[in-house]
Design a protein around this motif. Sequence first.
Motif, mmCIF file in Angstrom:
data_model
loop_
_atom_site.group_PDB
_atom_site.id
_atom_site.type_symbol
_atom_site.label_atom_id
_atom_site.label_comp_id
_atom_site.label_asym_id
_atom_site.label_seq_id
_atom_site.Cartn_x
_atom_site.Cartn_y
_atom_site.Cartn_z
ATOM 1 N N GLU A 56 -52.426 47.218 44.772
ATOM 2 C CA GLU A 56 -51.078 47.647 45.165
ATOM 3 C C GLU A 56 -50.079 46.558 44.799
ATOM 4 O OE1 GLU A 56 -48.762 48.597 49.369
ATOM 5 O OE2 GLU A 56 -50.939 48.747 49.302
ATOM 6 N N VAL A 57 -48.900 46.966 44.359
ATOM 7 C CA VAL A 57 -47.822 46.035 44.025
ATOM 8 C C VAL A 57 -46.658 46.265 44.976
ATOM 9 C CG1 VAL A 57 -46.112 45.393 42.275
ATOM 10 C CG2 VAL A 57 -48.470 45.853 41.593
ATOM 11 N N VAL A 58 -46.164 45.181 45.558
ATOM 12 C CA VAL A 58 -44.961 45.230 46.388
ATOM 13 C C VAL A 58 -43.816 44.733 45.514
ATOM 14 C CG1 VAL A 58 -43.798 44.338 48.444
ATOM 15 C CG2 VAL A 58 -46.254 44.834 48.509
ATOM 16 N N GLU A 59 -42.965 45.651 45.100
ATOM 17 C CA GLU A 59 -41.833 45.294 44.252
ATOM 18 C C GLU A 59 -40.739 44.634 45.082
ATOM 19 O OE1 GLU A 59 -40.506 48.724 42.083
ATOM 20 O OE2 GLU A 59 -42.452 49.009 41.110
ATOM 21 N N GLY A 60 -40.089 43.643 44.487
ATOM 22 C CA GLY A 60 -38.981 42.969 45.162
ATOM 23 C C GLY A 60 -39.415 42.139 46.356
ATOM 24 N N ALA A 61 -40.615 41.572 46.285
ATOM 25 C CA ALA A 61 -41.112 40.731 47.386
ATOM 26 C C ALA A 61 -40.200 39.516 47.557
ATOM 27 C CB ALA A 61 -42.536 40.284 47.096
ATOM 28 N N PRO A 62 -39.961 39.105 48.793
ATOM 29 C CA PRO A 62 -39.098 37.940 49.005
ATOM 30 C C PRO A 62 -39.740 36.668 48.454
ATOM 31 C CG PRO A 62 -40.129 38.605 51.061
ATOM 32 C CD PRO A 62 -40.488 39.641 50.049
ATOM 33 N N TYR A 63 -38.924 35.744 47.972
ATOM 34 C CA TYR A 63 -39.439 34.498 47.413
ATOM 35 C C TYR A 63 -40.097 33.642 48.494
ATOM 36 C CZ TYR A 63 -39.826 30.852 43.911
ATOM 37 O OH TYR A 63 -40.325 29.942 43.011
ATOM 38 N N VAL A 64 -39.537 33.651 49.679
ATOM 39 C CA VAL A 64 -40.141 32.959 50.824
ATOM 40 C C VAL A 64 -40.951 33.999 51.592
ATOM 41 C CG1 VAL A 64 -39.722 31.682 52.958
ATOM 42 C CG2 VAL A 64 -38.290 31.249 50.947
ATOM 43 N N THR A 65 -42.258 33.825 51.593
ATOM 44 C CA THR A 65 -43.152 34.806 52.200
ATOM 45 C C THR A 65 -43.040 34.761 53.713
ATOM 46 O OG1 THR A 65 -44.658 34.542 50.334
ATOM 47 C CG2 THR A 65 -45.543 35.599 52.299
ATOM 48 N N SER A 66 -42.867 35.923 54.311
ATOM 49 C CA SER A 66 -42.760 35.999 55.764
ATOM 50 C C SER A 66 -43.961 36.743 56.338
ATOM 51 C CB SER A 66 -41.472 36.715 56.176
ATOM 52 O OG SER A 66 -41.551 38.095 55.890
ATOM 53 N N LEU A 67 -44.266 36.440 57.574
ATOM 54 C CA LEU A 67 -45.360 37.124 58.267
ATOM 55 C C LEU A 67 -45.018 38.593 58.469
ATOM 56 C CD1 LEU A 67 -46.196 34.363 60.883
ATOM 57 C CD2 LEU A 67 -47.407 34.868 58.751
ATOM 58 N N GLU A 68 -43.738 38.887 58.673
ATOM 59 C CA GLU A 68 -43.314 40.267 58.881
ATOM 60 C C GLU A 68 -43.613 41.133 57.649
ATOM 61 O OE1 GLU A 68 -41.447 37.599 61.615
ATOM 62 O OE2 GLU A 68 -41.250 37.588 59.447
ATOM 63 N N VAL A 69 -43.312 40.619 56.472
ATOM 64 C CA VAL A 69 -43.582 41.368 55.238
ATOM 65 C C VAL A 69 -45.085 41.517 55.041
ATOM 66 C CG1 VAL A 69 -43.398 41.310 52.707
ATOM 67 C CG2 VAL A 69 -41.394 40.805 54.119
ATOM 68 N N ALA A 88 -35.090 27.480 46.530
ATOM 69 C CA ALA A 88 -33.897 26.784 46.057
ATOM 70 C C ALA A 88 -33.390 25.756 47.071
ATOM 71 C CB ALA A 88 -32.805 27.794 45.732
ATOM 72 N N ASP A 89 -33.614 26.026 48.363
ATOM 73 C CA ASP A 89 -33.157 25.095 49.405
ATOM 74 C C ASP A 89 -34.171 24.004 49.721
ATOM 75 O OD1 ASP A 89 -35.070 26.563 50.753
ATOM 76 O OD2 ASP A 89 -33.686 27.391 52.232
ATOM 77 N N GLY A 90 -35.283 23.956 48.961
ATOM 78 C CA GLY A 90 -36.266 22.893 49.110
ATOM 79 C C GLY A 90 -37.375 23.150 50.110
ATOM 80 N N ILE A 91 -37.401 24.317 50.755
ATOM 81 C CA ILE A 91 -38.468 24.581 51.721
ATOM 82 C C ILE A 91 -39.703 25.147 51.022
ATOM 83 C CG2 ILE A 91 -36.819 24.999 53.597
ATOM 84 C CD1 ILE A 91 -37.723 27.983 53.411
ATOM 85 N N ASP A 92 -40.865 24.890 51.599
ATOM 86 C CA ASP A 92 -42.134 25.426 51.105
ATOM 87 C C ASP A 92 -42.112 26.938 51.322
ATOM 88 O OD1 ASP A 92 -44.786 26.225 50.683
ATOM 89 O OD2 ASP A 92 -45.648 24.652 51.950
ATOM 90 N N THR A 93 -42.251 27.698 50.246
ATOM 91 C CA THR A 93 -42.149 29.150 50.349
ATOM 92 C C THR A 93 -43.288 29.764 51.159
ATOM 93 O OG1 THR A 93 -43.295 29.459 48.246
ATOM 94 C CG2 THR A 93 -40.898 29.357 48.180
ATOM 95 N N TYR A 94 -44.350 29.022 51.363
ATOM 96 C CA TYR A 94 -45.487 29.523 52.138
ATOM 97 C C TYR A 94 -45.642 28.772 53.466
ATOM 98 C CZ TYR A 94 -46.521 31.853 47.797
ATOM 99 O OH TYR A 94 -46.420 32.642 46.676
ATOM 100 N N GLY A 95 -44.641 28.014 53.850
ATOM 101 C CA GLY A 95 -44.706 27.201 55.060
ATOM 102 C C GLY A 95 -45.013 27.996 56.318
ATOM 103 N N LEU A 96 -44.345 29.121 56.500
ATOM 104 C CA LEU A 96 -44.571 29.945 57.693
ATOM 105 C C LEU A 96 -45.979 30.531 57.711
ATOM 106 C CD1 LEU A 96 -41.159 31.863 57.687
ATOM 107 C CD2 LEU A 96 -41.841 29.995 59.216
#
Length: 104
Positions: A56-69, A88-96
């Motif tokens: 399955e492909v999720v189109e338009g996935a957010p760059y910062v991965t969230s638990l909600e998504v 872009a703001d320097g945070i780890d996109t997988y931090g959460l």
Amino acid sequence: MMHFGHANLLRQARALGDYLVVGVHSDAEIMKNKGIPVMSEQERYAAVRACKWVDEVVEGAPYVTSLEVMDQHGCQFCVHGDDLVLAADGIDTYGLVKAAGRFK
């Protein structure tokens, strides 16, 4: 851009479970966080969808991965290579996801 390294990651990710959901970022998210994309989002969606290990492909996935998504798509964990990905703001996109123990 979709290359052998991406395909190999998808193969390895699929081996970790029974069903592989892959989030693909939109052109806007790529431009905001990385620069001009090599392939258009429609080309990226098609390339990932054509990969035999992807269910399955999720189109338009957010760059910062969230638990909600992740929860919205029934994902138990998130898989990425060992390279650190920053938004872009320097945070780890997988931090959460890492903090929740749902990163592999």
